[in-house]
Design an enzyme around this catalytic site. Structure first.
Site, PDB file in Angstrom:
ATOM      1  CG  HIS A 176     -32.009 -72.062 -91.020  1.00 14.16           C
ATOM      2  ND1 HIS A 176     -31.055 -73.026 -92.049  1.00 14.16           N
ATOM      3  CD2 HIS A 176     -32.955 -71.631 -91.795  1.00 14.16           C
ATOM      4  CE1 HIS A 176     -31.820 -72.856 -93.227  1.00 14.16           C
ATOM      5  NE2 HIS A 176     -32.908 -72.267 -93.208  1.00 14.16           N
ATOM      6  CB  CYS A 183     -33.462 -72.381 -96.737  1.00 18.10           C
ATOM      7  SG  CYS A 183     -33.815 -71.006 -96.579  1.00 18.10           S
TER       8      CYS A 183
END
Lengths: 387, 387
Positions: free
Chosen positions: B335, B84
């Site tokens: 996200h 991420c």
């Protein structure tokens, strides 16, 4: 930008089917060998080339896991991916970081563990280097793409089936003298041509294998190398080039011409102030036999269409005008995709150090490495010289 | 090394469920928006952050495909991955390339298309950011890992369930004013606490969503920005920091302390010659509500254990001491993992330009972005300042 040197190299003892080792073991083994070879006691940063940890072993976040298991502290670590050119690109990023002045001792490594999945899953994983929507969803995989390139080359230039086979024969001959190679046996024209057909005209002996393996090198500023790291002949990085092309084969004007290879080569030559005739040996991306022929043309070692006759005439053999793939290439040494570009740098470094034993190219002073992604959608070139 | 500026920013019109767009469309849309915002007519090189093109959409070799479809020529393109934190890392690599002098106009982008697979496949793809052999194979996924961090934080410091919920309430309030956010609605403490339980104590409203989205920024040398690119206030990159930690949670001395965040923050502060109290706003990696609390402590905005009370007291709200996640954060904005780190840079840039409308932080002169991989196995920080 600072001058940069390669001061350490390391691989696994032998590439191949490394069932007893996980991807972290494979990478760390190669990295520790490089660290020991260089004689460094710290690493400031590292880069890892890996094509698809996700699809092959269900592990992404390779930056964190490899830095963790290497055990040299909470260092910055960056995984880069450009399909089969991931290793060459990791080397380029490490070069830029050292050249920029941001870090001194940087490890560039690559790894792939490809044999934990079955053949169909490996073929699928590799196909993600092509254009999924326009190529793969319609059924084509890499042997098919390169077979089309081969057919086009044969049609346009009269390249023969035998000339393709000569690439594999030469590379297996070289690889038979490389103790790290996956397949250390020689083969013959008949052995190549009469092996199992994969995608006409390519047989299995025209195709590089799937392989587990890792490779790593250590870079540092040239000045620091001269002062502190004198274990080996110092090898300077004098050129780097990187380019992309259409990912899909059908978008190219000429199926036989690898524009990304041409452009990445030109940039590397320009930066190094060298021309093809100055290069004493070259590692190129022979994922399929036809690829080596196309690459030697795109880099300017031979005129377009003359790559086939060149390999047939022995120009690219050890002792020839420009020895190509003295390591055995992807075909014989193996092709753990993320590691391949780093292993090419290792072969060039070892040759320039004069440490290649039976494979040694005499008076090797300048070497080149060319690493390619997909069917030529990306290419990275480096030129190294004895300092 | 040269000083570097951010001269262009671009995202998709709205992040969320972009069914009608493929991963290449999503990236190219964001990249063209950044190119137009900067007013550049060429790109010398580009970086793409993407966590798992392979597992989410069956497409690796993102360097080639994105350069191809962007249509700005056969430029060097490099995909970087750190789970991420891939976007933040793409920005850092672009920064290094410009600072080194190797390239002038560099695009740093990120993309992820996460909704083409079902929930189980998305959870599996995301779990490849953890340690497969020691964590995932035994059944743990990310909500579970962060739930353990939350429980440890509550036990050690007395952090309350309500304080966790305050993170989501604040971020949804901010995100309700962001037209690009996936979820533009406000929520309440009750709304968070009484939503579906995912992993005790975390409910679905403590968790960031899966999202399709892309983001891109353009970097160039500061001197060139001053001379040529005057569309906007010039935003200078004054600090970068990057560090790794053990990939597995069980290998840490203290579950509540994010060492990679601490170290990456320290490096960025040191380079920028700033301290936490100099920062006017910060985008942090709130993949789960507890993550925001831990990150604000590890960066030094609050003492260990004081992150919970801080959010409860409104210190991290717009108008508070140090506004955190004015964009809505990962929780409300969405996200798409590879794009998140770039979108953080975009929020900081827009705030420093004074272009954030209802979300504007008054007198914002220095902003920070913190992007994290896995359960804190990697972290990348950047500090930007109005020039």
């Amino acid at each position: 930008m600072r001058d940069v040197a390669v001061i350490g190299i390391g691989m696994n003892e032998q590439w191949g089917e490394l069932w007893e080792k996980s991807i972290r073991d494979i990478f760390v083994e190669a990295a520790l060998n490089a660290i020991n070879d260089a004689g460094v006691d710290k690493i400031d940063s590292m880069y890892i080339g890996c094509m698809s940890g996700g699809l092959f072993v269900g592990q992404e976040h390779l930056s964190s896991i490899m830095a963790d298991y290497l055990g040299y502290g909470n260092i910055p670590a960056t995984r880069v991916e450009s399909a089969c050119a991931s290793g060459g690109l990791a080397f380029r990023q490490a070069y830029i970081e050292v050249a920029s002045g941001m870090s001194d001792i940087v490890l560039a490594g690559g790894v792939e563990k490809m044999l934990d999945v079955d053949g169909a899953a490996a073929t699928y994983a590799l196909s993600t280097a092509a254009d999924q929507e326009y190529e793969c969803f319609h059924g084509i995989t890499f042997p098919g793409l390169y077979a089309m390139i081969a057919k086009a080359h044969m049609h346009k230039y009269g390249t023969t089936r035998e000339q393709l086979a000569h690439v594999s024969v030469k590379n297996h001959k070289n690889g038979s003298k490389n103790h790290r190679a996956q397949f250390q046996f020689e083969t013959t024209l008949d052995g190549v041509i009469n092996s199992v057909l994969v995608a006409d005209p390519l047989t299995i002996m025209d195709c590089s294998p799937v392989t587990d393996g890792g490779a790593a090198v250590i870079l540092c500023p040239l000045d620091l190398a001269k002062k502190k790291f004198k274990n080996h002949e110092i090898i300077k990085v004098i050129g780097t080039g990187h380019a992309t092309d259409t990912i899909a084969l059908h978008d190219r004007k000429d199926l036989t011409w690898l524009t990304a290879v041409e452009l990445s080569g030109k940039k590397a030559f320009e930066m190094a102030e060298k021309k093809p005739s100055d290069i004493n040996l070259c590692e190129v991306h022979d994922c399929f036999s036809i690829a080596e022929i196309c690459v030697t043309e795109a880099l300017g070692f031979f005129e377009p269409g003359k790559g086939g006759p060149a390999v047939e005439s022995g120009f690219t053999s050890i002792g020839g005008k420009i020895p190509v793939n003295t390591s055995g290439g992807l075909k014989s040494k193996g092709h753990p995709v993320g590691a391949t570009g780093i292993a090419q740098i290792i072969e060039i470094t070892e040759q320039l150090r004069g440490d290649s034993g039976e494979r040694q190219v005499k008076n090797a002073k300048v070497g080149m490495a060319q690493n390619m992604g997909g069917s030529g959608g990306s290419s990275v070139c480096h030129i190294l010289e004895v300092n």
